[in-house]
Structure formats: structure tokens, C-alpha cells
Write a protein that holds these residues in place. Structure first.
Motif, short mmCIF file in Angstrom:
data_model
loop_
_atom_site.label_atom_id
_atom_site.label_comp_id
_atom_site.label_asym_id
_atom_site.label_seq_id
_atom_site.Cartn_x
_atom_site.Cartn_y
_atom_site.Cartn_z
N ASP A 145 0.81 -1.21 0.00
CA ASP A 145 0.00 0.00 0.00
C ASP A 145 0.85 1.26 0.00
N ARG A 146 2.16 1.10 0.22
CA ARG A 146 3.00 2.27 0.42
C ARG A 146 3.66 2.72 -0.86
N ARG A 147 3.61 4.02 -1.10
CA ARG A 147 4.36 4.56 -2.22
C ARG A 147 5.75 4.90 -1.70
N LEU A 148 6.77 4.22 -2.21
CA LEU A 148 8.12 4.44 -1.71
C LEU A 148 8.71 5.73 -2.24
N PHE A 149 8.59 5.93 -3.54
CA PHE A 149 9.05 7.20 -4.11
C PHE A 149 8.28 7.46 -5.39
N LYS A 150 8.29 8.72 -5.80
CA LYS A 150 7.69 9.04 -7.10
C LYS A 150 8.48 10.18 -7.73
N ALA A 151 8.26 10.34 -9.01
CA ALA A 151 8.89 11.41 -9.78
C ALA A 151 10.41 11.46 -9.58
N VAL A 152 11.06 10.31 -9.69
CA VAL A 152 12.51 10.27 -9.62
C VAL A 152 13.05 10.41 -11.04
N ASN A 153 13.86 11.44 -11.24
CA ASN A 153 14.45 11.69 -12.55
C ASN A 153 15.95 11.83 -12.40
N PHE A 154 16.70 11.26 -13.33
CA PHE A 154 18.15 11.47 -13.31
C PHE A 154 18.73 11.12 -14.67
N THR A 155 19.89 11.65 -14.95
CA THR A 155 20.63 11.29 -16.16
C THR A 155 22.08 11.08 -15.75
N LEU A 156 22.65 9.98 -16.20
CA LEU A 156 24.02 9.66 -15.84
C LEU A 156 24.79 9.44 -17.14
N GLY B 106 13.45 3.03 -0.03
CA GLY B 106 13.32 2.46 -1.37
C GLY B 106 14.60 2.45 -2.17
N LYS B 107 15.75 2.51 -1.48
CA LYS B 107 17.02 2.51 -2.21
C LYS B 107 17.22 1.18 -2.96
N THR B 108 17.05 0.10 -2.22
CA THR B 108 17.23 -1.20 -2.87
C THR B 108 16.21 -1.41 -3.97
N SER B 109 14.95 -0.98 -3.71
CA SER B 109 13.92 -1.11 -4.74
C SER B 109 14.31 -0.35 -5.99
N LEU B 110 14.86 0.85 -5.80
CA LEU B 110 15.27 1.65 -6.96
C LEU B 110 16.37 0.93 -7.74
N LEU B 111 17.35 0.39 -7.02
CA LEU B 111 18.44 -0.30 -7.72
C LEU B 111 17.93 -1.53 -8.47
N ARG B 112 17.00 -2.26 -7.84
CA ARG B 112 16.45 -3.43 -8.53
C ARG B 112 15.66 -3.03 -9.76
N ILE B 113 14.99 -1.88 -9.68
CA ILE B 113 14.27 -1.38 -10.86
C ILE B 113 15.27 -1.00 -11.95
N LEU B 114 16.38 -0.35 -11.54
CA LEU B 114 17.38 0.05 -12.52
C LEU B 114 18.00 -1.17 -13.21
N CYS B 115 18.09 -2.28 -12.46
CA CYS B 115 18.64 -3.51 -13.05
C CYS B 115 17.66 -4.17 -14.01
N GLY B 116 16.39 -3.84 -13.87
CA GLY B 116 15.38 -4.54 -14.65
C GLY B 116 14.86 -5.78 -13.95
N LEU B 117 15.21 -5.95 -12.67
CA LEU B 117 14.69 -7.10 -11.93
C LEU B 117 13.22 -6.92 -11.61
N SER B 118 12.85 -5.68 -11.26
CA SER B 118 11.43 -5.42 -11.08
C SER B 118 11.07 -4.21 -11.92
N SER B 119 9.78 -4.08 -12.20
CA SER B 119 9.39 -2.97 -13.07
C SER B 119 8.80 -1.85 -12.22
N PRO B 120 9.04 -0.61 -12.60
CA PRO B 120 8.52 0.50 -11.82
C PRO B 120 7.01 0.62 -11.98
N ALA B 121 6.34 1.18 -10.96
CA ALA B 121 4.90 1.40 -11.07
C ALA B 121 4.61 2.41 -12.18
N LEU B 122 5.52 3.34 -12.33
CA LEU B 122 5.40 4.36 -13.37
C LEU B 122 6.79 4.68 -13.87
N GLY B 123 6.89 5.21 -15.08
CA GLY B 123 8.17 5.71 -15.54
C GLY B 123 8.93 4.75 -16.44
#
Lengths: 219, 247, 204
Positions: free
Chosen positions: C13-24, C39-56
Motif C-alpha cells: 500500500d505504500r508509495r516508496l518514491f515518485k517522480a525520480v528523474n536522473f541522467t548519468l 526504497g534505495k534497494t527497490s530503486l536499484l532493482r528497478i534500474l537492473c530490470g529485476l522489477s518494473s517501476p509502477a510508473l516511468g
């Protein structure tokens, strides 16, 4: 890649030989319980033997499914497998085949000994081994789908049996059916051909479903 | 006439639409059920072979048909949900499962009730009954898997995979059971094999089939509405409904 | 090169983060900061493609990682909380097998060399189960020495490491960045890594 992952899983199984033996002894014990529960009447036992051996093989193969992915899941190797540039379907096919080599093949080799306990004639023993040889890889492949779906869930072991046992039924029918047909003196070719067909279909479709299930479970 | 289908794919608008549709299907279901049962139990003549016992087909046959239809429909919705990531489709699949399992159970129960006077036992390992039993196991597997998973997204997708695997297996299971049954010379009389069915019997049965469809639609829509509310309980539109006192 | 657009993550039920933008860009380092459970680990897993983001959307070289799949994975090394070492395999086998899994076949000499640089010489033939937490971490990090991937995503790489090892990792990261590599990492320890550009992403 395929051989490489099989090699790795076999190496791990050799380092943990006791796991392989547990499954095998489970199989032996279940089969040996039936004469104790229905009585030592040889004619009755002979007709029941194919079914008993097959059901026991089904249960033994299913019980060992828990180990298929869970240790890789717990130590993080599974994450790395999902991130591998190689195709995940090939990878899981390798794991399922390794699972069969470690659990299925010992069952196939042990089956004639158990058949002798039930006084099966020599040619029926041969058909029993052939049917198990074709059928047990299907059990590993279908079972892997269930194992992948229940990864990390509470009560995963019982749940996996609810999911995969109904799917095992066709293999059970034709596996035990082949031996019964032989004992009744009719041809068992059709049974074995159908088991072979199941094997081919599951070799093509199951890896894909296992890979999809793992991705879902790892999200 | 252009209908904006995408509008109804959003849970919020589907919730409202389903709310409007439920009374319609409920009334239809009750009406058809009453007509069907009346035809079945009072109008249709007594069968000269099976006596009064045959009347169970007015419930048994529709239930057996529905149990199979619903599994396929459930797998379709689940597959659409998996392929296109549409939440509503997955919720539909989850909502269909209990109704499908209920019809499967009903088919087994009525089959067994019919078996007692016909075969002299409550249970016979007849091909159809056995397949129906395995179908019940498949429904139970689907529901227990979804119940064991806390995260609804994972539950939807995992359920979809097992439903699709099940739907590929159903024909294989059905034919294996049939083969197994003929090999072991099981019962040859089957519930649906009435030699010549009087047209009034057929009418009664078809009315009952439609009644089952209407009932299923009404119940499934009702259940989807609950699932939508549960999943969307933190959204603005649900809060709005609550504020208006509509819940 | 690596770009995150409007990322959002929901857990239960929890929104960990939203509207995260970056360019590297190439040679860039991104440090993800935030308290536990942000949500640091969640973000890294999303960046790896292990899980998909709710948006973005996440883009690698301009293309979505959802479309790239294997091509993206061949550019990526992820080292997460779990070290991925197998208890029953030796240290050497662990390194060679985990590299092979990532598509990099490493000879025994290369592997022993990497382990020596990670301070594990003399332990190559021990089963991983006798290693300490920090040593396991070193085995996992040794992969960075043998894999020639462009993007490193590291979740708490410094956890359980001693001062010497931290120093070693810092040098390793600096060399990778100087060679136009990209690094995304989380850490609770202060670490000073020199990079062409450093992005600090704060999750709350």
C-alpha cells in the motif's frame, strides 16, 4: 551454457550427496509401505505394482522440487541468473535437466529392484523402467513451474503439491498404463509414444513458463 | 456508435458501470432460474428409463458446462492481464475462480446424487466425473496460489501463469482420463447421454444454462467490485465515494 | 547513457518514491541516499530490470531497457545485498561460476589474480561456508575485477568490509569511472570517490 549450468548443479549435488539419497530412500520407503498396508497377497500386489511405483515416483520427484530454486534464491544467485545476458529459458531448462539427473535417474535405476519386491515379470520391469525414463523428466519440467511460482512463499511446499499434482495426472495414467498394458499382454507402444510426446511438448513449453514464473516471483 | 472501451478499462469507471449492470443480471438470473426449475421439475415428463432421477440434469449439465467455460474465460482474462498488464483483467480472473469452483463442486455433487440410484454407489470413477474432480483441483490450486501471495501484482501474474498452464493441460487431462476410463471398462452410462431427449427437456436445460450464465455474470461483477474497492482503497475516487456515503 | 524518467515505486500500500528523474553520462557516479525503508534497494532493482517501476521508464543509450533485455544485461554488473556465493563451492569456483553466469569466461589464472587483489590469496580452495561475512563480500566484489561491463550497480558494497577493503573498492571505482564506466551505488558510509560527474539522489 546449457551444459555448463547442468555441470554446476551436478557439482553442487555431489557436494551435498545426502539430499539425493534422501529422495531415493523416500521412494523406497513409500513403495515398501503398501504391502504392509494392504497385505502380502502377491497377486493383488502384482496388479497394484505399476500404480504404486508411479505414485511414489511422483511424490518423490515433487518433494525434491523445493531444492530446485530455493537455495539459489536465498543466496542471491537467482538474481544473478535473471540478470544474465544468456536466455533465462535455456538456463532454467538446464536446471530442470540437472534436477532430473539428480532425482529422476536414481528413481529409474531403483525401480526394477522395487518391482522385484512386487514380483513383476522381467519384461514388465523393462517397460516400467522405460516409462519412468520418459516420464520423470516431464515431472521435473512441470514441477519446476510450480517451484518457481511458489518461491519464497509461506507454506510453499504444500502449495507446490496442490499446483503440480493435478498436472502430473496424464503422465501417471500413461506411465502406469504402459506397465499394466504389458502385463495384460497388449501393446504398450501407444503409451510410451504419448509419454514421449508429453516430454517433447514440455521440453518446448515448460522452460518458457518457468522463466516467466521466476521473473514474476523475483519482482 | 463509438463507445470508448478504454474508459471502462479503468477500475473506477468499471466500478460504476458494474454497479449499474448487477441488478439487470440478477433479475434475469432469478427469472430464468424460476422458469428453468419449473420446466424441469413440473413440465418435463418422467423419463421411462431413469425415472424421476434424471431431473438432476437440469442442474448437473449447466453446472458442468459452466465449470469448464469459466475456467477457460478465467484463463483468457488472466492471460490478457499478463500480456497487456491491465489490472482489471487480472481482477476479473480472480473474481471468476470461486464461482467456477462452486459450479465444479455442484456438478460433482449432483453427479454423485444421480449416481446413487443409477449405479448404486455415490461415486464411480467415470471419465466425466473424474475430469470434473481434476478441474476442481485446478481451481483450488489457482485460488490457493493467489491467496498465498501478499503482493497483488505478483498474485495476478503468478495466477495467470498457472491458469494458462492449466488451460493447456485441460484437454490433455481430459483425453488421458477418457483413455484410462475406456481401458479399465468403467461405467458406460453417462449423465448427459440421454438417448433421445424430449424437446421440452432440452428447453428446460437451455433455460437453466442461461440462468447459470446470468447468475455467474451478476456474482462475478459483484465480486470484481469488492476486489476493486479493496485494491484501490487508497485512491482519491474511493475516498470520494466514502465521503458521499456511497459505501 | 543511463536515464531514469519519472520513476515511481509502490510496495503493497505504500508509495516508496515518485517522480525520480536522473541522467548519468559515461564516467558518472550516482550515489543514492536515504534512510532505511526509503526504497534505495527497490530503486536499484528497478534500474537492473529485476522489477518494473509502477510508473516511468529507464533508458540505456536512448532505448528502453524493457526492449533491450539481454543486450542491457551484458553491459551490467549488479551486486546486491545477497552476495550470491554458494556455501558448497570453493572461493575460486564461486568466482568463476558467477562470472560465467554473467557471460564472462574467466581462466583460473585470471580468477586467482583477482582473488589475490581482493586479499583472498591462500583461501582460493576453501569452501565459501567457512568465510566471514566480509570475506564473502570480497568474493562477490572480485567479480568487478574480472567482468568488463560498463554499468555497475552496487547495493551497499562497503557493508561488512574493513578499512583496507574499503580503500581497495574506492580505488577500483575510481579506475572504472576514469575508464568511462558508470556506477550507481548506495552506501551509508561516507566515501569520497573522484568522478567526472557525481549525481546525488536523495530518497525520503
Amino acid at each position: 551454457m546449457l551444459f555448463w549450468i547442468i555441470q554446476r548443479d551436478l557439482l553442487l549435488a555431489i557436494r551435498r550427496r545426502s539430499d539425493v539419497l534422501t529422495t531415493l530412500f523416500f521412494f523406497v520407503i513409500v513403495v515398501s509401505l503398501f504391502p504392509l498396508s494392504v497385505g502380502p497377497e502377491m497377486n493383488l500386489l502384482r496388479t497394484m505394482a505399476p500404480g504404486i511405483v508411479w505414485v511414489a515416483a511422483l511424490l518423490a520427484s515433487m518433494l525434491s522440487l523445493g531444492r530446485l530454486f530455493s537455495s539459489d534464491y536465498l543466496d542471491g544467485t537467482l538474481e544473478q541468473m535473471l540478470l544474465s545476458p544468456q536466455s533465462l529459458s535455456i538456463l532454467v531448462l538446464g536446471k530442470a535437466l540437472a534436477h532430473w539427473l539428480v532425482t529422476g535417474v536414481p528413481l529409474v535405476l531403483m525401480a526394477p529392484v522395487l518391482g522385484i519386491q512386487y514380483d513383476l515379470p522381467a519384461d514388465a520391469l523393462f517397460v516400467l523402467v522405460m516409462s519412468l525414463l520418459l516420464g520423470t523428466p516431464v515431472l521435473s519440467l512441470i514441477g519446476a513451474i510450480g517451484a518457481a511460482l511458489t518461491l519464497g512463499l509461506r507454506g510453499g511446499g504444500v502449495l507446490v503439491s496442490l499446483l503440480v499434482l493435478p498436472l502430473y495426472i496424464p503422465v501417471l495414467i500413461f506411465g502406469a498404463g504402459a506397465v499394466e498394458a504389458n502385463m495384460a499382454g497388449v501393446s504398450y507402444d501407444a503409451h510410451l509414444s504419448l509419454l514421449g510426446a508429453f516430454l517433447l511438448v514440455s521440453l518446448v513449453l515448460a522452460p518458457w513458463a518457468i522463466a516467466a514464473s521466476l521473473r514474476v516471483s523475483m519482482e | 456508435m463509438a463507445i470508448n472501451w478504454y474508459k471502462y478499462a479503468s477500475p473506477a469507471s468499471f466500478y460504476a458501470l458494474a454497479g449499474k449492470m448487477i441488478p439487470f443480471f440478477t433479475v434475469l438470473a432469478i427469472g430464468l432460474l424460476a422458469t428453468g426449475l419449473y420446466i424441469g421439475f413440473f413440465v418435463a415428463p418422467t423419463d421411462f428409463q431413469q425415472g424421476e432421477a434424471y431431473r438432476i440434469i437440469f442442474i448437473h449439465v449447466p453446472a458442468a458446462w459452466m465449470s469448464m467455460f469459466l475456467y477457460v474465460i478465467m484463463a483468457c482474462w488472466a492471460g490478457i492481464g499478463l500480456a497487456f498488464n491491465t489490472r482489471l483483467s487480472s481482477m476479473m480472473a480472480t473474481a471468476i475462480a470461486p464461482t467456477g469452483a462452486m459450479f465444479t463442486f455442484l456438478a460433482l455433487w449432483t453427479g454423485s446424487l444421480w449416481g446413487k440410484p443409477m449405479w448404486g454407489t455415490w461415486w464411480v470413477w467415470d471419465a466425466r466425473l473424474t475430469s470434473e474432480l481434476i478441474l476442481l483441483f485446478l481451481y483450488i490450486g489457482f485460488m490457493s496460489l493467489q491467496a498465498a501471495i501478499d503482493d497483488p501484482r505478483r498474485a495476478d501474474k503468478a495466477g495467470a501463469i498457472i491458469a494458462l498452464v492449466g488451460v493447456i493441460n485441460i484437454p490433455i487431462i481430459y483425453f488421458s482420463v477418457q483413455w484410462w476410463n475406456t481401458l479399465h471398462q468403467g461405467a458406460s452410462v453417462s449423465v448427459t447421454q440421454a438417448p433421445t431427449m424430449a424437446s421440452i427437456m432440452l428447453t428446460g436445460m437451455m433455460v437453466m444454462v442461461f440462468a447459470s450464465w446470468m447468475y455467474s455474470i451478476a456474482v462475478i461483477l459483484k465480486r470484481v467490485r469488492s476486489i476493486i474497492l479493496e485494491r484501490e482503497r487508497h485512491t482519491v475516487w474511493v475516498a470520494e465515494l466514502r465521503r458521499k456515503g456511497a459505501l | 547513457m543511463l536515464q531514469g524518467i519519472n520513476l515511481a515505486c509502490v510496495r503493497g500500500d505504500r508509495r516508496l518514491f515518485k517522480a525520480v528523474n536522473f541522467t548519468l553520462e559515461a564516467g558518472g557516479l550516482m550515489q543514492v541516499h536515504g534512510p532505511n525503508g526509503s526504497g534505495k534497494t527497490s530503486l536499484l532493482r528497478i534500474l537492473c530490470g529485476l522489477s518494473s517501476p509502477a510508473l516511468g521508464e529507464i533508458n540505456w543509450c536512448g532505448a528502453s531497457i524493457r526492449d533491450l533485455k539481454g543486450e542491457y544485461f551484458s553491459n551490467l554488473t549488479y551486486i546486491g545485498h545477497l552476495s550470491g556465493t554458494k556455501d558448497d563451492l570453493t572461493v575460486l569456483e564461486n568466482l568463476r561460476i558467477s562470472s560465467a553466469l554473467a557471460g564472462e569466461h574467466v581462466s583460473e589464472i585470471q580468477a586467482r589474480d583477482a582473488l589475490m587483489r581482493m586479499g583472498l590469496n591462500g583461501r582460493e580452495f576453501l569452501p565459501a561456508k567457512v568465510l566471514s561475512q566480509g570475506q564473502r563480500r570480497r568474493v562477490a566484489l572480485a567479480r568487478l575485477l574480472v567482468c568488463k561491463t560498463k554499468l555497475w550497480i552496487l547495493d551497499e558494497p562497503l557493508a561488512a568490509l574493513d578499512v583496507m577493503a574499503v580503500q581497495l573498492i574506492q580505488e577500483l571505482l575510481e579506475r572504472h569511472l576514469a575508464e568511462k564506466g558508470l556506477v550507481v551505488m548506495t552506501t551509508h558510509q561516507a566515501i569520497d570517490v573522484a568522478a567526472i560527474s557525481t549525481v546525488h539522489l536523495r530518497l525520503t
